[in-house]
Design a protein around this motif. Structure first.
Motif, PDB file in Angstrom:
ATOM      1  N   THR A  37     -30.083 -76.246  17.037  1.00  0.00           N
ATOM      2  CA  THR A  37     -29.923 -75.300  15.933  1.00  0.00           C
ATOM      3  C   THR A  37     -28.456 -75.149  15.557  1.00  0.00           C
ATOM      4  O   THR A  37     -28.112 -75.110  14.373  1.00  0.00           O
ATOM      5  N   ILE A  38     -27.579 -75.073  16.549  1.00  0.00           N
ATOM      6  CA  ILE A  38     -26.141 -74.981  16.263  1.00  0.00           C
ATOM      7  C   ILE A  38     -25.653 -76.255  15.571  1.00  0.00           C
ATOM      8  O   ILE A  38     -24.932 -76.198  14.570  1.00  0.00           O
ATOM      9  N   VAL A  39     -26.057 -77.402  16.089  1.00  0.00           N
ATOM     10  CA  VAL A  39     -25.630 -78.683  15.503  1.00  0.00           C
ATOM     11  C   VAL A  39     -26.170 -78.835  14.082  1.00  0.00           C
ATOM     12  O   VAL A  39     -25.462 -79.328  13.189  1.00  0.00           O
ATOM     13  N   ALA A  40     -27.406 -78.393  13.850  1.00  0.00           N
ATOM     14  CA  ALA A  40     -27.977 -78.472  12.498  1.00  0.00           C
ATOM     15  C   ALA A  40     -27.187 -77.604  11.528  1.00  0.00           C
ATOM     16  O   ALA A  40     -26.937 -78.013  10.384  1.00  0.00           O
TER      17      ALA A  40
ATOM     18  N   VAL B 137     -26.296 -67.747  14.286  1.00  0.00           N
ATOM     19  CA  VAL B 137     -27.194 -66.596  14.357  1.00  0.00           C
ATOM     20  C   VAL B 137     -28.578 -67.038  14.842  1.00  0.00           C
ATOM     21  O   VAL B 137     -29.197 -66.379  15.685  1.00  0.00           O
ATOM     22  N   LEU B 138     -29.059 -68.151  14.326  1.00  0.00           N
ATOM     23  CA  LEU B 138     -30.417 -68.598  14.650  1.00  0.00           C
ATOM     24  C   LEU B 138     -30.543 -69.217  16.035  1.00  0.00           C
ATOM     25  O   LEU B 138     -31.631 -69.211  16.617  1.00  0.00           O
TER      26      LEU B 138
ATOM     27  N   ALA C 138     -33.653 -70.166  20.851  1.00  0.00           N
ATOM     28  CA  ALA C 138     -33.687 -70.492  22.280  1.00  0.00           C
ATOM     29  C   ALA C 138     -34.509 -69.467  23.063  1.00  0.00           C
ATOM     30  O   ALA C 138     -35.339 -69.830  23.897  1.00  0.00           O
ATOM     31  N   HIS C 139     -34.282 -68.203  22.786  1.00  0.00           N
ATOM     32  CA  HIS C 139     -35.056 -67.163  23.475  1.00  0.00           C
ATOM     33  C   HIS C 139     -36.495 -67.137  22.984  1.00  0.00           C
ATOM     34  O   HIS C 139     -37.401 -66.750  23.729  1.00  0.00           O
TER      35      HIS C 139
ATOM     36  N   PHE D 143     -15.180 -67.040  13.220  1.00  0.00           N
ATOM     37  CA  PHE D 143     -15.927 -68.274  13.477  1.00  0.00           C
ATOM     38  C   PHE D 143     -16.010 -68.545  14.980  1.00  0.00           C
ATOM     39  O   PHE D 143     -17.083 -68.788  15.521  1.00  0.00           O
ATOM     40  N   CYS D 144     -14.860 -68.507  15.653  1.00  0.00           N
ATOM     41  CA  CYS D 144     -14.834 -68.783  17.098  1.00  0.00           C
ATOM     42  C   CYS D 144     -15.598 -67.717  17.879  1.00  0.00           C
ATOM     43  O   CYS D 144     -16.304 -68.033  18.843  1.00  0.00           O
ATOM     44  N   GLY D 145     -15.465 -66.464  17.471  1.00  0.00           N
ATOM     45  CA  GLY D 145     -16.204 -65.393  18.139  1.00  0.00           C
ATOM     46  C   GLY D 145     -17.706 -65.558  17.974  1.00  0.00           C
ATOM     47  O   GLY D 145     -18.471 -65.376  18.925  1.00  0.00           O
ATOM     48  N   GLY D 146     -18.144 -65.913  16.776  1.00  0.00           N
ATOM     49  CA  GLY D 146     -19.570 -66.128  16.533  1.00  0.00           C
ATOM     50  C   GLY D 146     -20.105 -67.325  17.303  1.00  0.00           C
ATOM     51  O   GLY D 146     -21.211 -67.273  17.853  1.00  0.00           O
ATOM     52  N   LEU D 147     -19.331 -68.394  17.349  1.00  0.00           N
ATOM     53  CA  LEU D 147     -19.750 -69.583  18.094  1.00  0.00           C
ATOM     54  C   LEU D 147     -19.843 -69.280  19.586  1.00  0.00           C
ATOM     55  O   LEU D 147     -20.820 -69.650  20.243  1.00  0.00           O
ATOM     56  N   ALA D 148     -18.849 -68.588  20.129  1.00  0.00           N
ATOM     57  CA  ALA D 148     -18.866 -68.251  21.562  1.00  0.00           C
ATOM     58  C   ALA D 148     -20.049 -67.343  21.902  1.00  0.00           C
ATOM     59  O   ALA D 148     -20.748 -67.569  22.893  1.00  0.00           O
ATOM     60  N   ALA D 149     -20.289 -66.335  21.081  1.00  0.00           N
ATOM     61  CA  ALA D 149     -21.410 -65.427  21.337  1.00  0.00           C
ATOM     62  C   ALA D 149     -22.743 -66.172  21.224  1.00  0.00           C
ATOM     63  O   ALA D 149     -23.672 -65.917  22.005  1.00  0.00           O
TER      64      ALA D 149
END
Length: 172
Positions: free
Chosen positions: A41-44, A75-76, A81-82, A131-137
């Protein structure tokens, strides 16, 4: 007409019976699949949003849409995953931080529509920080899905001779 209606009703009843039948599989969901779904999902999001920004030329609105699409993958990912693990509520909690970082970039785009490419240095710092904060979270949420089924964290006070504090234990 009656034959067609009877056939439709029987087909619908059969579909409902098949879809409502309990699963024959008793195995719990695989945490590796949950991490793979989150990573995909992140890669997409990266692929779709990055492609949109790369092909925009000088179009600020397409850059904005690509940036927001890219961040929407963040976000997705924990939610998906959960979701594989059957923990939609936990996924929503982990998706809330990337959602907040994504929505926080919207006012920046309202102030400067060309902020993705032609933003000032302070604007770029805010954008990339979010961006970095969202990616890390998002990554934390995806990784958490792998450890969610058997996790038990215990917190207990500890008091002894010259000792006082809290002990935290369990599998993460």
């Amino acid at each position: 007409m009656q034959f067609v209606m009877r056939r439709f009703v029987l087909g619908a009843a059969f579909a409902v019976a098949v879809l409502r039948a309990p699963s024959a599989r008793a195995d719990p969901p695989d945490p590796a699949i949950a991490v793979a779904v989150g990573a995909i999902t992140i890669v997409a999001g990266f692929a779709l949003g990055g492609t949109m920004m790369a092909t925009s030329g000088d179009g600020a609105s397409q850059d904005e849409a690509g940036w927001l699409l890219l961040e929407s993958g963040f976000v997705l990912a924990p939610l998906a995953a959960h979701g594989v693990m059957g923990e939609w509520g936990r996924g929503a909690v982990f998706a809330s931080v990337p959602a907040a970082t994504t929505l926080t970039t919207v006012p920046l785009f309202l102030v400067n529509p060309a902020a993705v490419v032609h933003g000032t240095l302070p604007q770029q710092r805010v954008m990339w920080g979010l961006f970095c904060g969202g990616l890390a979270a998002s990554m934390v949420g995806v990784i958490d899905a792998a450890f969610a089924p058997g996790r038990q964290v215990q917190v207990a006070p500890i008091v002894g001779h010259d000792l006082a504090g809290i002990v935290i234990g369990g599998a993460l």
